[in-house]
Design a protein around this motif. Structure first.
Motif, short mmCIF file in Angstrom:
data_model
loop_
_atom_site.label_atom_id
_atom_site.label_comp_id
_atom_site.label_asym_id
_atom_site.label_seq_id
_atom_site.Cartn_x
_atom_site.Cartn_y
_atom_site.Cartn_z
N MET A 59 66.36 -57.83 -18.60
CA MET A 59 65.85 -59.19 -18.47
C MET A 59 66.76 -60.21 -19.13
O MET A 59 66.93 -60.23 -20.35
CB MET A 59 64.46 -59.26 -19.12
CG MET A 59 63.82 -60.64 -19.10
SD MET A 59 63.30 -61.17 -17.45
CE MET A 59 61.90 -60.06 -17.18
N THR A 72 58.96 -61.67 -19.83
CA THR A 72 58.80 -60.45 -20.63
C THR A 72 57.37 -60.31 -21.11
O THR A 72 56.78 -59.24 -21.07
CB THR A 72 59.76 -60.47 -21.83
OG1 THR A 72 61.11 -60.42 -21.35
CG2 THR A 72 59.51 -59.30 -22.76
N ARG A 73 56.80 -61.40 -21.57
CA ARG A 73 55.42 -61.36 -22.07
C ARG A 73 54.46 -60.98 -20.95
O ARG A 73 53.55 -60.17 -21.15
CB ARG A 73 55.05 -62.73 -22.65
CG ARG A 73 53.66 -62.76 -23.29
CD ARG A 73 53.38 -64.09 -23.95
NE ARG A 73 54.26 -64.32 -25.09
CZ ARG A 73 55.27 -65.18 -25.11
NH1 ARG A 73 55.53 -65.92 -24.03
NH2 ARG A 73 56.02 -65.33 -26.18
N SER A 76 55.01 -57.26 -20.01
CA SER A 76 54.53 -56.36 -21.07
C SER A 76 53.01 -56.26 -21.09
O SER A 76 52.46 -55.29 -21.63
CB SER A 76 55.03 -56.84 -22.43
OG SER A 76 56.45 -56.80 -22.49
N VAL A 84 61.10 -53.21 -21.30
CA VAL A 84 61.90 -54.41 -21.05
C VAL A 84 63.00 -54.51 -22.09
O VAL A 84 62.73 -54.43 -23.30
CB VAL A 84 61.03 -55.69 -21.09
CG1 VAL A 84 61.89 -56.93 -20.84
CG2 VAL A 84 59.91 -55.61 -20.06
N ALA A 86 66.01 -57.03 -23.27
CA ALA A 86 66.54 -58.38 -23.13
C ALA A 86 68.06 -58.35 -23.05
O ALA A 86 68.71 -57.56 -23.74
CB ALA A 86 66.10 -59.25 -24.31
N ALA A 99 62.02 -62.86 -27.73
CA ALA A 99 61.85 -61.84 -26.69
C ALA A 99 61.26 -60.56 -27.28
O ALA A 99 60.40 -59.92 -26.67
CB ALA A 99 63.19 -61.54 -26.02
N ALA A 104 59.70 -57.14 -25.72
CA ALA A 104 60.94 -56.43 -25.37
C ALA A 104 61.18 -55.29 -26.36
O ALA A 104 60.91 -55.41 -27.55
CB ALA A 104 62.12 -57.39 -25.39
#
Length: 216
Positions: A59, A72-73, A76, A84, A86, A99, A104
């Motif tokens: 990501m 990402t949030r 997740s 994930v 970053a 992140a 992440a």
């Protein structure tokens, strides 16, 4: 943690098509990884994850619609979410920390050498922390430059054994390596790590490692 048979499925999310194609070429070269989708924005990345159910998502953090942290949030929070990782050029360390707080499991510099990239992505698929050596070193230097923080009662309350496990985890050691260093079984170390995540409210090993590195 990946349970997919065969090559590890990966979704790459980056608003620069050339970056996506470069990563597709590098990751697919060994046959151990397959890039199932490349998305050029946060919304497209979330849709790709929902459709393909990858084991790992790479990501980018700076993207439109929404940015990588928000994406990402949201990813997740999905049922049985992928790992994930970053990706950043590291021009703003705060984005990396945000992140990690968003879920992440680790981060890679976009300058990570290709020969390191595949092993790191394969490690991510197993649930291991993913921190390229250069990225971890730069983040630690950033954290050490911060002003000292107040005493942390949660860290102070840890047992001597828990402190030892946390310190070795912060060095990037696996459960097996920690077990060897501390003369423990791997299962015992795994139990300590699980309890540390609960007690310190960390979602993964990467957050634990950074918690241990906070200036005191």
């Amino acid at each position: 943690m990946s349970t997919h048979p065969g090559p590890v499925p990966v979704v790459v999310v980056d608003d620069e098509p050339m970056v996506c194609e470069f990563l597709r070429t590098i990751l697919s070269a060994t046959g151990e990884i397959t890039v199932v989708a490349a998305a050029h924005g946060g919304t497209a990345g979330i849709a790709a994850v929902r459709r393909h159910r990858p084991a790992v998502v790479l990501m980018d953090l700076r993207m439109p619609e929404p940015d990588g942290i928000s994406a990402t949030r949201e990813i997740s929070a999905l049922p049985d979410p992928p790992v994930v990782v970053a990706m950043t050029t590291f021009d703003t360390d705060e984005h990396v920390l945000a992140a990690l707080d968003a879920g992440a499991h680790g981060f890679l510099l976009k300058t990570t050498p290709p020969d390191q990239l595949v092993p790191l992505v394969l490690a991510a698929a197993t649930g291991a922390s993913v921190l390229s050596p250069e990225a971890l070193d730069r983040l630690r230097r950033h954290r050490s430059s911060e002003p000292p923080r107040r005493a942390d009662p949660e860290l102070d309350a840890l047992s001597e054994r828990e402190r030892a496990v946390l310190a070795l985890l912060a060095e990037g050691l696996s459960n097996a390596d920690i077990a060897t260093r501390l003369y423990l079984s791997e299962g015992t170390v795994k139990g300590h790590v699980s309890r540390l995540m609960t007690r310190l409210r960390c979602a993964n090993r990467t957050q634990l490692a950074l918690r241990a590195d906070r200036p005191r």
